[in-house]
Design an enzyme around this catalytic site. Sequence first.
Site, PDB file in Angstrom:
ATOM      1  N   THR A  32       1.059   1.117   9.009  1.00  0.00           N
ATOM      2  CA  THR A  32       0.123   0.719   8.629  1.00  0.00           C
ATOM      3  C   THR A  32       0.645   1.351   6.798  1.00  0.00           C
ATOM      4  O   THR A  32       0.979   2.919   6.473  1.00  0.00           O
ATOM      5  CB  THR A  32      -1.035   0.713   8.549  1.00  0.00           C
ATOM      6  OG1 THR A  32      -1.414   2.139   9.024  1.00  0.00           O
ATOM      7  CG2 THR A  32      -1.576   0.133  10.114  1.00  0.00           C
ATOM      8  N   CYS A  38       2.524  -0.751  -5.812  1.00  0.00           N
ATOM      9  CA  CYS A  38       3.552  -0.971  -4.789  1.00  0.00           C
ATOM     10  C   CYS A  38       4.010  -1.893  -3.383  1.00  0.00           C
ATOM     11  O   CYS A  38       3.039  -2.536  -3.789  1.00  0.00           O
ATOM     12  CB  CYS A  38       3.519   0.554  -4.078  1.00  0.00           C
ATOM     13  SG  CYS A  38       3.199   2.075  -5.123  1.00  0.00           S
ATOM     14  N   HIS A  55       7.244   2.380   1.607  1.00  0.00           N
ATOM     15  CA  HIS A  55       6.986   1.820   0.887  1.00  0.00           C
ATOM     16  C   HIS A  55       7.318   2.170  -0.159  1.00  0.00           C
ATOM     17  O   HIS A  55       7.740   3.476  -0.544  1.00  0.00           O
ATOM     18  CB  HIS A  55       5.381   2.776   1.301  1.00  0.00           C
ATOM     19  CG  HIS A  55       4.245   2.522   0.324  1.00  0.00           C
ATOM     20  ND1 HIS A  55       3.094   2.865   0.802  1.00  0.00           N
ATOM     21  CD2 HIS A  55       4.244   2.273  -1.355  1.00  0.00           C
ATOM     22  CE1 HIS A  55       1.860   2.697  -0.418  1.00  0.00           C
ATOM     23  NE2 HIS A  55       2.523   2.736  -1.612  1.00  0.00           N
TER      24      HIS A  55
END
Length: 177
Positions: A32, A38, A55
């Site tokens: 997650t 981003c 990420h």
Amino acid sequence: MTAILQKQPCDLRTYIAQGEYAIADAEDAVITTVLGSCVATCLWDPVARIGGMNHFLLPEGPPSRSDVSSFGANAMELLINALIRSGALRGRLRAKVFGGAEMYKGLTNVGNQNGRFVLSYLEREGMPCDGQSLGGVQARRVEFFPAQGKARQKLVEDTHIVEKRPVPEISSDLELF
């Protein structure tokens, strides 16, 4: 970039922050993250049943900082290489991408740049993008189930666009009292 590898079902839920990635092959594993401008890329190999998510903050960095993992190209290569080392084949990787919101209206378009970067990268590398949720004005919470290649997102309701306030005009006049 921090790498988190889940090969055993010990901690099945992994949260990644900016500049991190995780890969897993456990059937119940979930990766997650929360995104604003981003972008997160979820990659998976449907035959090897392994996947991962990164990420990243910016599409590119200055040439002197090409090692920084929060830049798109580096984040993509780190994730791809980790998946290959764990048994995935590059030619079978499929993608889903999320993020790239405009969180600061009028201040920057980095979210848009991140979205364009990741789609261009995937096309250039010949990796199919099976789904995307890019742009908009809200943050997202993304959950990726790497062994299944499934992803879901939830828009974060309590985020607001920060408006850029006009800078007051500075006068060169001088008044003395």
